[in-house]
Write a protein that holds these residues in place. Structure first.
Motif, PDB file in Angstrom:
ATOM      1  N   GLN A 182      -4.709  13.919  -2.595  1.00 49.16           N
ATOM      2  CA  GLN A 182      -4.445  12.680  -1.856  1.00 49.16           C
ATOM      3  C   GLN A 182      -4.483  11.493  -2.817  1.00 49.16           C
ATOM      4  O   GLN A 182      -5.368  11.414  -3.676  1.00 49.16           O
ATOM      5  CB  GLN A 182      -5.481  12.490  -0.751  1.00 49.16           C
ATOM      6  N   ASN A 183      -3.513  10.568  -2.658  1.00 43.60           N
ATOM      7  CA  ASN A 183      -3.459   9.364  -3.489  1.00 43.60           C
ATOM      8  C   ASN A 183      -3.373   8.125  -2.604  1.00 43.60           C
ATOM      9  O   ASN A 183      -2.737   8.154  -1.543  1.00 43.60           O
ATOM     10  CB  ASN A 183      -2.245   9.400  -4.419  1.00 43.60           C
ATOM     11  N   ASN A 184      -3.980   7.040  -3.068  1.00 39.87           N
ATOM     12  CA  ASN A 184      -3.994   5.792  -2.292  1.00 39.87           C
ATOM     13  C   ASN A 184      -4.035   4.615  -3.260  1.00 39.87           C
ATOM     14  O   ASN A 184      -4.985   4.462  -4.026  1.00 39.87           O
ATOM     15  CB  ASN A 184      -5.205   5.768  -1.361  1.00 39.87           C
ATOM     16  N   ASN A 231       0.144  12.515   0.311  1.00 44.73           N
ATOM     17  CA  ASN A 231      -0.640  13.744   0.417  1.00 44.73           C
ATOM     18  C   ASN A 231       0.216  14.870  -0.150  1.00 44.73           C
ATOM     19  O   ASN A 231       1.167  15.315   0.496  1.00 44.73           O
ATOM     20  CB  ASN A 231      -1.006  14.042   1.870  1.00 44.73           C
ATOM     21  N   ASN A 270       0.851  -1.197   0.000  1.00 43.97           N
ATOM     22  CA  ASN A 270       0.000   0.000   0.000  1.00 43.97           C
ATOM     23  C   ASN A 270       0.885   1.244   0.000  1.00 43.97           C
ATOM     24  O   ASN A 270       1.861   1.321   0.737  1.00 43.97           O
ATOM     25  CB  ASN A 270      -0.922   0.013   1.219  1.00 43.97           C
ATOM     26  N   LYS A 321       0.452   5.518   0.090  1.00 47.13           N
ATOM     27  CA  LYS A 321      -0.373   6.714   0.215  1.00 47.13           C
ATOM     28  C   LYS A 321       0.516   7.952   0.125  1.00 47.13           C
ATOM     29  O   LYS A 321       1.668   7.920   0.553  1.00 47.13           O
ATOM     30  CB  LYS A 321      -1.126   6.728   1.555  1.00 47.13           C
TER      31      LYS A 321
END
Length: 797
Positions: A509-511, A465, A461, A463
């Motif tokens: 924001q990316n995930n 910002n 994962n 993430k």
């Protein structure tokens, strides 16, 4: 973090010559006659009865010592009479200590037999290192299995910490000079680096075989070796962290059961001040809890009129051997830095200038300001649990948690006719990465056929910002900028930012997540012929780019991809020469945005490769030569009909030849060399892009070569004195290569040289990089260092 170390000017060559002369005098002096002093001599062997070279043998109380030669012999002269403890140590071998009584005028004999360390392939490495000290090909990282290089159908290169020490490497990317086909490092605004692999831009995102996503500069203090694994590697490694050309895996230093401390100070050109320490010790008498810490303090200025890099780095690690079945490793990399942005320049397609040399821009002008800087921070936690389930099976659990961020100002420059536009970006860009792997590794027979298999699952994962605001300063003439040159300051930039209307995309924001399962089996058909079959399934989930200001999400999609790998190896000469072939597949989940917001298909690469591997003459020569052909489908490129968007309508071909040799023809003389030829082109491009049939600019030079040769005296009064020389070559390449506009980067040849005096308790080394003061540039048109001098002083305890 404004001042780490006092500014020190590099010593003169006369001073260095004096240091060498003084050191030689001290070590060859005959203070006492042979009638009042004694001698200790003997041999060092490994447990298989073979001579062990480069082993440090030290009298603990006096720090007198010697290094074993190619036949395993050592001699320590001028020892005062008495009873002493003498230790023999070498990385990968268990340290051994013995008692000796020295009598005046006599010679005491002491022989050591050192057992191998705990890694399954360590014995092979120890035997290799006896003669060829830069050969460390035997690794479980490439195939995730205990197979030798000659059994592996995949091509890879390994740069050892010993080679980097000899070359006085103070920057992580300098170690890549020894890997065929990597080219000039591409440095991004926050210190992150990429290099080339088979014509593809390849990042440095893997540490100890799992995610080590470092968005900042990587300090080399904790690096045991760099592994460059070639070709699409999507079967056993996360495709988000690799390219179709391969991946770079940085392997960190691990604790061992001896006690050792090394302190190194480097100084030199551009106000370099670098202090590192490597401390290793057992924490209990049983040596079941082992501790090691590596740390570095670094301060260096640019050769240009502005630019600096200051950082502090520490990497503690602990190994806990619970019992003969279970061991636990936990380590961390923690770094804080303060630096100015890397140089980045884009040419003007409308101007009639097509070569960086013809641009006439001052090589030593930064067009920046030291006050426009950024802060970086890195915290990387890694855990490994090895459990021996049975004699045939073991469990391997790996965990990695990373936080990497930059905060402050980064810069970029664009040419407009005879002027330059300076852009500043104020950013706060944290990354959060979690990676978990569970592997089951088996080594067993079905009938008379041996199988080595790894089966695993992985969760990843990432993430981020991203907060950033960009502004442009007024144009200035890049040849005669005048007083406006000094206007690029935080105050001027901040005023422009304050006057700019905010937009929704200033904070995004990316995930992204991926879930994977894989299995790979090496099947021995005979003791000379083995086959590898591997497959991976990967589920990629991208939650898209979310902008809280307007509540919109773009680019969200999910994809499933399969990745197979096949290989065949036949040892023409058992344990010396093998022929190999492979088919490997890799994929890349495309996160670019199309005009109609339609998700792109995964991009696939299929490689066919064949070659020969040699490990002969008692490991004195190791070589790999191969031909590869990589075809890429679903290639994305700029959409000519819609600016700012991408289209997926292309195919690409990358094929070529790679050759590497690591040799030790005779005692003390070592060679590391490589050559790479890469032919890349866009075989199908969208209409209007102007790319059809052309080499992608990002593929770099078509021809790259590297060579390093060194000689170290292995016997006599000046044992340990050595010299090294080498260099790198790259053919001309493109910054832009389109039918309508081409911008060329010229070829380059650099030459480096070093001299050193290596003793069991200290080492003195000097290095001159770019001896001929060659002017050359990276793909981003960043000028590279001119002639650079470095002095290295190393103490060993």
């Amino acid at each position: 973090m404004t001042h780490f170390l006092r500014k020190i000017h590099p010593p003169s060559f006369n001073f260095i010559a004096f240091i060498f002369f003084l050191t030689l005098c001290l070590n060859t002096s005959l203070v006492w006659s042979q009638s009042t002093l004694g001698t200790v001599k003997g041999t060092v062997k490994t447990s298989d009865g073979k001579a062990a070279e480069y082993v440090n043998v030290v009298i603990t109380a006096t720090n007198q010592g010697a290094t074993s030669g190619q036949n395993g012999h050592f001699t320590i002269k001028n020892v005062a009479p008495g009873t002493y403890s003498v230790s023999a140590s070498f990385i990968g071998l268990q340290t051994q200590t013995k008692q000796v009584v020295v009598v005046a005028g006599e010679t005491a004999t002491l022989n050591f037999v050192l057992a191998e360390g705990g890694k399954e392939l360590q014995e092979v490495y120890v035997q290799s290192a006896k003669h060829n000290k830069f050969l460390k090909k035997e690794t479980e990282d490439v195939a995730r299995l205990p197979i030798k290089n000659l059994e592996n159908p995949q091509v890879y290169s390994v740069v050892t910490s010993e080679l980097m020490k000899e070359q006085v490497v103070t920057s992580y990317v300098d170690g890549f000079k020894n890997i065929p086909g990597t080219g000039v490092p591409l440095v991004y605004n926050n210190g992150r680096t990429t290099l080339l692999s088979r014509g593809f831009t390849t990042g440095n995102f893997i540490r100890n075989s799992v995610a080590g996503y470092n968005f900042n500069a990587i300090d080399p203090a904790d690096i045991e070796k760099i592994e460059a694994i070639k070709g699409p590697t999507g079967t056993l490694f996360n495709s988000s962290l690799a390219s179709f050309g391969g991946l770079f895996n940085r392997v960190t230093k691990q604790p061992f059961d001896g006690t050792r401390t090394e302190i190194t100070y480097n100084t030199g050109s551009f106000d370099l001040n670098r202090l590192t320490a490597d401390v290793n010790m057992p924490l209990n008498k049983d040596k079941t809890v082992l501790f090691r810490v590596n740390t570095a303090l670094h301060n260096e200025h640019s050769f240009q009129d502005a630019g600096f890099n200051r950082s502090f780095f520490i990497a503690p690690s602990i190994t806990y051997i619970v019992n003969d079945r279970l061991s636990i490793d936990v380590d961390a990399e923690i770094g804080n830095g303060n630096a100015t942005s890397a140089y980045r320049l884009a040419p003007d397609p409308k101007a009639k200038i097509y070569n960086i040399q013809d641009l006439g821009i001052d090589y030593k002008r930064s067009f920046a300001n030291n006050n426009l800087d950024y802060q970086s921070r890195q915290i990387d936690i890694y855990g490994l649990i090895n459990y021996k389930i049975s004699d045939n099976w073991k469990s391997q659990t790996m965990f990695n948690k990373t936080f990497s961020t930059t905060k402050g100002f980064v810069t970029a420059f664009t040419i407009a006719d005879t002027a330059i536009r300076r852009q500043a970006i104020k950013e706060d860009y944290p990354y959060y990465v979690t990676n978990v792997q569970q592997n089951f590794i088996g080594d067993f027979k079905i009938g008379q056929f041996r199988n080595r298999i790894v089966a695993g699952v992985e969760y990843y994962n990432q993430k981020s910002n991203n907060t950033n605001v960009s502004v442009n300063m007024p144009l200035i003439n890049y040849k005669t900028p005048g007083a406006a040159y000094n206007n690029f300051t935080p105050e001027k930039v901040s005023a422009l930012i304050a006057a700019q209307a905010p937009i929704a995309g200033n904070y995004v924001q990316n995930n992204q997540s991926s879930y994977a399962a894989y299995v790979s089996d090496v099947f021995n058909i005979t003791d000379r012929l083995n086959a590898m079959a591997s497959i991976r399934i990967d589920r990629f989930v991208n939650k898209g780019a979310y902008t809280p200001a307007d509540g919109k999400t773009v680019g969200n999609f999910s994809q499933t991809a399969w990745s197979p790998k096949l290989g065949l190896v036949y040892q023409v000469v058992k344990d010396q020469v093998s022929l190999f072939g492979n088919y490997m597949n890799g994929f890349n989940n495309i996160t670019a945005i199309s005009f109609d917001n339609t998700p792109f298909k995964p991009q696939y690469a299929n490689q066919w490769e064949a070659g020969v591997k040699v490990d002969a003459w008692d490991h004195k020569i190791s070589s790999t030569v191969s031909y590869y052909d990589i075809s890429v489908t679903n290639t994305t490129m700029d959409d000519p009909a819609h600016a700012g968007f991408s289209t997926q309508a292309g195919t690409q071909l990358s094929k070529g030849i790679e050759a590497e040799v690591i040799a030790n023809p005779f005692a003390g003389f070592n060679i590391v060399g490589g050559f790479a030829y890469n032919n890349s082109k866009i075989t199908n491009a969208a209409a209007g892009t102007g790319l059809q049939g052309l080499r992608p600019a990002a593929s770099g030079p078509a021809r790259l070569a590297n060579l390093w040769m060194s000689y170290r005296i292995t016997h006599g009064k000046v044992q340990g004195l050595g010299l090294g020389v080498g260099g790198n070559y790259g053919s001309s390449s493109y910054q832009t290569n389109m039918a309508t506009f081409k911008f060329t980067i010229p070829s380059y040849t650099t030459v480096d040289a070093t001299a050193f005096y290596d003793q069991p308790r200290y080492r003195i080394g000097v290095k001159v990089d770019n001896l001929t003061n060659e002017k050359y540039w990276s793909f981003r048109l960043a000028p590279q260092n001119p002639t650079r001098f470095t002095l290295s002083l190393n103490l060993k305890f």
